[in-house]
Design an enzyme around this catalytic site. Structure first.
Site, PDB file in Angstrom:
ATOM      1  N   GLN A  25       0.816  -1.212   0.000  1.00  0.00           N
ATOM      2  CA  GLN A  25       0.000   0.000   0.000  1.00  0.00           C
ATOM      3  C   GLN A  25       0.855   1.269   0.000  1.00  0.00           C
ATOM      4  OE1 GLN A  25      -2.828   0.195   3.176  1.00  0.00           O
ATOM      5  NE2 GLN A  25      -4.255   1.363   1.917  1.00  0.00           N
TER       6      GLN A  25
ATOM      7  N   GLU B  63      -2.460   6.659   2.825  1.00  0.00           N
ATOM      8  CA  GLU B  63      -2.294   7.894   2.071  1.00  0.00           C
ATOM      9  C   GLU B  63      -0.898   8.512   2.156  1.00  0.00           C
ATOM     10  OE1 GLU B  63      -6.569   9.901   2.176  1.00  0.00           O
ATOM     11  OE2 GLU B  63      -6.179   8.610   3.884  1.00  0.00           O
TER      12      GLU B  63
END
Lengths: 329, 706, 198
Positions: free
Chosen positions: B600, B666
């Site tokens: 990720q 993020e």
């Protein structure tokens, strides 16, 4: 998508007869462009004639040492063919620079020549577009045209031809063979695409109902190369490309073929550059002067003048690489 | 109790995804993959004008087409209430009010839905529907110079300031004053938005691709005036979201049609429709002013941003917020303003605010380093604040320096020649760059249930979403550790609003929020079992709600951090830019599952590559429409654009969190584009202050006079 | 509804699709793509619709052993071709639950996140390994001359050859590792053995 009928053809005569020069009918090859445009509403044929099973999928060496490429040869088979890689490396490289492995497995040589522009105004049917709807206007001239034409365009249309393969074919003086109900015919690639003028919707000189059957390449200089620049490293249409073949003896250009992609409504054969190079020393200064001779005719729009610099630099880089490759061997 | 105690905890060990086998075999069913008897298909019709009214809709011909079952539009569609309070009290996206009146506020506004027996028939009907518009003059011209830009206090305050900026700049030995722009960017998850709605036993069932099932269920109940318990939303597998998969017109339209036709209806957006219906990241125009002492110590940090919103919603892209966390200065000012235009409504997109904002701020820091003759890493170390620059609050776990030190060591930063345009390799100019990253870390109240079964297995139920984050796998590990059993003994059920309210997969706060709920339930269950509790046939269940626990948290500056490093190659003749390698070192809390967390974080950095070099939606000012609104016209990074990218982390347990975690969704995006832009400067000597760094811009940079 | 009598319409037809070794007789609207026929008619939903315009690769499957995009192929035109979807790549002889080596590698190397592009990536990767083994050059191949020494399936070659499969989650580095591992582990040889045995 509107409803349509579908027939499969098994021989060339039958295919041409099935289509019957009906303006509402289309030949279906790999479908990579046609089916896409049908979904977008740009194309709405009433009849499809599937030509994938025609016996046009061969590649053969011609008597003069050139190649005859069947119209339904897939991009993948063309790029991987030993004779293409041996004699026309730029063609193999151009094909491999286009689309993706999946699309190259589907797309055919004939379809590649006939593919439509990827201009965003052309593919959006809610937008005006002279190519799609003659007389509706060209919003690209004042709008988004970063990837529009700099050569041979008109105020009526500034779209570029998206093909990579076609650029190499243009450089190699390809001849397109076709079949109509009247018989067989040929068009040099140089005459295949019509000038834009005020009829951008008329794209090729093929007679109505014609089926492309083959593309023939005469012998060419053995050293050739294709370079493509795009806005990502792969799987994108060109913003500028160069196909070149070069034959140098004693430091002097004996033979040269040069064609540009993504600069015009058709693969652009750079004749002025070639004329400037023949007999000139094979050196960077000559390559630059040749590019300048070709690009003197460029008429950039507000946001695509970079293409002039890009094509100039690409021309010099590709010819230099070919020249050095020759020296090395 | 027959469960076995694992000798080691699963936390921190790499585990392949629980649903991995389903995903590699094609067995995983996403919303549009689930067959239903009697399913009908809905196809949306969008406006082709940018502002005006619908003058007439003639649906008679379409209703007569083969297979067409209905055509819904503002003259006949069921009423919905679009004025309710949605997530965190905010108004819902305005497309929730589709088909309610004749107004068209932007290009691509939903004006009708055609429902038919097959997808082909529905699409053909939608294409054939004739909608007449009364077009009005529109304004889509976004720019930094808009005099009508104004500040909005939203989730974050519009402006935070202290000190005297002008005096600070006057007293500064070195001043950087630069403007930056980022373009309109679109989420483009690989799975287009899709929802299937049907009524069963008086309840509304919705299969949907979203980031939070309980959020969507609550909103649909409010929009249609239904009791909350009457709506159930399920979303077991979700093909990406990145902020775009909330309550949108596809669910509304599917519910309307299913209600009208009394049969299941699926509505899927086309890729092109997503460009006006799924939200997007607003373009930004930013100005950064930095004033510093000769050694680079900041006296002034001023960062202003302008973004756009639609005429029917006020969404602010908080691009100036990074400076509120990263650096202190005597004079400190960060502000965000917004312009209302006749455009679709923007929304949060992976690393909202921070992604575009860090590009400007971290590029400006690099410019300051250049002016001061200071190494960019040393400059960051020199400006490390002791407490929140504006809040004065203590930092809860701030390990930015460790990221820079370890990252610089691994990247080989010390060997870097600071002079630009000195490294060459054939036709390529080479350069390296760095940038800091930060993203907030928080948790939101959620509920969970953990059940023990007599066979020694456990079931966790929580309305979490796995949009590719690996949350299903992470929560299995979290629950197993709290239960002190092996992960294989725990079955995690997610993506069902029937499991009760829970935070969504967003804000990098999914796993932390869900873990806050699961952990106490699992621990209590373990204690009750340890005390000899009986397990009935229907299992022994403990429920939890983290609201009270989270309310007790001490105020603090809670964030993740990172140091991004990039090496690029630039061909100055063709304008091609290639990112050769990247390294991101992160401080993002304890890492539950290194295998999926690394994936990720790297994925976020890939977004940085994509943002730096490729992504840009282009709006035609004459029509107000996007040009090339598809995946051929809107480029996201492909395989060939992504070379060697590595992400790793430093030890960074989050104080106060039950299991010490933050979030990794993020932070990988933040600073990545700046690191690449700074590397392009180092390669070429040219600053690129506009994204993306396209070939034409690089070519223009090579001949600035042209 | 689609008419059940193929002779009643010029715009629909009765076809037989060969999918994963099985024959399926169905009547299709000519507009129906192979992708939609598989998904909506045969309940083979492993093949995904990401863009429906040949711009993302999510619908990749194998047609006569070659990777193709099912969104740009009409179902009626796919008659007579051997179609292999993600549900069939492990092989008809595979035991229940047995994975193709490329599937196994994707699982182990975490070559995906949301999983939506994954079936297309895997079908593409299987073909990439075979195309490379067959000596097909790519845009990353330095010298396309047929006499040039064969280049190994480097990460750069994999990246170029896989570029028609977009992954918005950005799992590219894991995917490339998975493909490289599967190639080295002899996924091609296994596939060829299967062919020889068939």
């Amino acid at each position: 998508m509107k409803e349509f009928s579908y027939r499969r053809a098994t021989d060339v005569e039958g295919a041409v007869a099935l289509l019957d020069a009906d303006p509402g009918a289309r030949f279906l090859g790999g479908g990579t462009n046609l089916v896409d445009l049908m979904k977008a509403g740009v194309e709405s044929p009433e009849r499809l004639v599937d030509i994938r099973e025609l016996p046009l999928d061969g590649i053969e060496v011609t008597g003069d040492g050139g190649l005859r490429i069947g119209a339904t040869v897939t991009n993948s088979d063309l790029a991987a063919h030993p004779e293409v890689r041996r004699r026309y490396a730029a063609l193999s490289q151009a094909v491999l620079a286009g689309a993706s492995g999946q699309l190259r497995n589907m797309a055919t040589v004939g379809g590649n020549l006939l593919q439509r522009t990827r201009c965003g105004y052309f593919t959006d049917i809610s937008s005006p577009c002279n190519k799609r709807e003659p007389g509706s206007g060209c919003p690209a001239v004042e709008g988004e045209h970063r990837n529009a034409a700099i050569l041979g365009a008109s105020g009526h249309c500034v779209a570029v031809h998206p093909s990579d393969m076609g650029v190499a074919l243009a450089a190699f003086d390809a001849v397109v063979s076709y079949r109509t109900q009247e018989g067989e015919g040929e068009l040099a690639l140089a005459d295949f695409y019509l000038p834009v003028g005020d009829t951008p919707h008329r794209e090729t000189a093929l007679p109505p109902g014609a089926l492309i059957t083959a593309v023939t390449l005469p012998p060419a200089p053995v050293r050739s190369r294709y370079r493509k620049v795009r806005e990502r490293a792969s799987y994108a249409f060109a913003i500028g490309s160069v196909a070149a073949a070069l034959d140098v003896r004693d430091g002097v250009v004996q033979d040269v073929r040069l064609a540009y992609g993504a600069v015009a409504s058709r693969p652009w054969r750079a004749r002025a550059a070639e004329a400037a190079l023949l007999g000139a020393p094979a050196a960077a200064a000559s390559f630059a002067a040749a590019a300048d001779a070709e690009l003197a005719a460029a008429v950039p729009l507000a946001d695509n003048a970079y293409k002039v610099t890009l094509l100039r630099n690409l021309t010099i880089a590709v010819l230099t690489e070919l020249q050095q490759e020759g020296t090395a061997r | 109790m027959t469960t076995t105690l694992p000798t080691t905890t699963a936390f921190g060990t790499s585990r392949t995804r629980v649903e991995g086998r389903e995903k590699v075999t094609g067995a995983a069913r996403y919303t549009g993959d689930i067959p239903l008897t009697g399913l009908a298909h809905g196809s949306l019709v969008l406006s082709t004008i940018a502002r005006g009214r619908i003058r007439a809709i003639d649906d008679a011909a379409v209703r007569a087409m083969p297979g067409v079952l209905a055509a819904l539009h503002h003259l006949n569609a069921p009423r919905v209430d679009g004025d309710y309070a949605s997530l965190m009290g905010m108004a819902p996206d305005p497309t929730v009010r589709a088909f309610q009146d004749d107004r068209v506020p932007h290009w691509g506004w939903p004006v009708a839905l055609v429902v038919a027996e097959t997808p082909e028939q529905a699409r053909a009907g939608a294409d054939a529907l004739v909608v007449e518009y009364a077009a009005e003059a529109h304004d889509t011209a976004f720019s930094a110079e808009r005099a009508d830009a104004y500040g909005v206090d939203g989730v974050v305050p519009a402006t935070l300031a202290k000190g005297d900026e002008d005096a600070g700049l006057a007293a500064s030995a070195v001043v950087v004053d630069a403007s930056y722009t980022t373009p309109e960017e679109h989420h483009n998850p690989m799975e287009p938005h899709a929802a299937t709605a049907y009524w069963q036993d008086g309840r509304l069932e919705v299969l949907d691709s979203n980031q939070g099932a309980s959020w969507v269920a609550e909103d649909l109940a409010k929009a249609f005036g239904l009791a909350p318990g009457l709506v159930r939303v399920r979303s077991e597998h979700v093909g990406g979201g990145f902020g775009s998969k909330g309550v949108r017109v596809h669910q509304i339209a599917a519910v309307m049609a299913a209600t009208e036709l009394r049969r299941p209806v699926r509505v899927a957006m086309t890729r092109r429709q997503m460009f006006s219906l799924a939200g997007y990241r607003s373009p930004t125009a930013q100005r950064v002013r930095l004033g510093a002492d000769p050694d680079g110590r900041l006296r002034v940090l001023s960062h202003g941003s302008v973004s756009q919103t639609s005429s029917v919603y006020e969404f602010v892209e908080p691009a100036a917020a990074a400076g509120r966390v990263l650096y202190d200065a005597d004079a400190h000012r960060t502000s965000a303003r917004v312009v209302r235009l006749d455009v679709p409504t923007p929304t949060s997109m992976r690393a909202p605010g921070m992604a575009p904002g860090s590009f400007a701020l971290e590029s400006a820091l690099d410019e300051l380093a250049e002016r001061c003759g200071t190494d960019p890493v040393a400059l960051r170390l020199r400006n490390e604040p002791a407490a929140g620059p504006l809040s004065g609050l203590p930092f809860a776990g701030r390990n930015l320096l460790a990221c820079f030190e370890e990252g610089a060591r691994r990247f080989g930063w010390a060997d870097r020649d600071p002079r630009p345009r000195v490294r060459r390799e054939g036709r390529w100019l080479l350069g390296t760059g760095t940038a800091a990253a930060t993203f907030h870390a928080f948790a939101v109240p959620s509920t969970a249930a953990v059940t023990a079964w007599a066979d020694g297995t456990f079931t966790v139920r929580i309305a979490a979403a796995d949009i590719g984050t690996g949350s299903r796998t992470a929560l299995q590990i979290v629950a197993a550790d709290a239960l002190r059993v092996a992960p294989e003994q725990v079955d995690v059920r997610i993506g069902d609003s029937a499991f009760g309210p829970a935070w969504l997969a967003g804000g990098s706060a999914g796993t932390s929020s869900w873990a806050w709920a699961i952990t106490p339930a699992a621990e209590e269950l373990r204690e009750r079992l340890a005390l000899g509790a009986d397990i009935p046939a229907d299992g022994l269940t403990v429920r939890s709600d983290s609201t009270a626990a989270l309310a007790g948290q001490e105020p603090a500056e809670r964030h993740s951090y990172g140091a991004q490093f990039a090496e690029v190659a630039v061909d100055p003749g063709t304008g091609e830019v290639r990112v050769r390698r990247m390294l991101g070192m992160f401080a993002a809390g304890r890492i539950v599952n290194p295998l999926t967390a690394r994936n990720q974080l790297v994925g976020g950095m890939v977004w940085g590559v994509s943002m730096a070099l490729h992504e840009e939606a282009v709006r035609d000012r004459a029509s107000g429409a996007l040009v090339g609104a598809d995946l051929a016209g809107y480029h996201v990074a492909s395989h060939a654009d992504v070379a060697h990218i590595e992400a790793d982390w430093v030890d960074d347990p989050m104080p106060g969190d039950p299991i010490g975690i933050k979030g990794v969704g993020e932070i990988g995006v933040v600073g990545a584009a700046a690191a690449i832009a700074n590397a392009v400067w180092h390669a070429t000597g040219v600053r690129h202050r506009q994204l993306p760094i396209r070939p034409d811009r690089v070519i223009a940079g090579e001949s600035p006079d042209a | 509804m689609i008419t059940s009598d193929p002779t009643a319409s010029q715009t629909a037809g009765a076809i037989i699709l060969h999918v994963n070794g099985e024959k399926h007789a169905l009547t299709v609207d000519h507009r129906t793509t192979l992708l939609d026929a598989l998904r909506e008619r045969l309940d083979l939903t492993g093949t995904k619709k990401g863009c429906d315009h040949g711009q993302c690769g999510a619908c990749t499957l194998l047609v006569d052993g070659r990777r193709s995009l099912s969104c740009l192929q009409l179902a009626v035109a796919a008659e007579g071709r051997e179609i292999t979807t993600i549900e069939g790549v492990a092989g008809q002889g595979a035991d229940e639950g047995e994975l193709h080596p490329v599937q196994q590698a994707f699982l182990e190397f975490d070559g995906f996140q949301c999983g939506y592009c994954t079936p297309g990536q895997i079908c593409s990767a299987i073909a990439v390994i075979e195309e490379h083994a067959a000596g097909w050059p790519s845009a990353a191949t330095g010298d396309v001359h047929p006499g040039a020494p064969p280049e190994p399936l480097t990460p750069e070659e994999i990246r170029e050859r896989m570029s028609g499969n977009l992954c918005r989650c950005g799992a590219y580095t894991s995917i490339v590792r998975a493909v490289a591992h599967a190639a080295e582990a002899g996924a091609v040889r296994d596939a060829r053995d299967e062919e020889a045995a068939a």
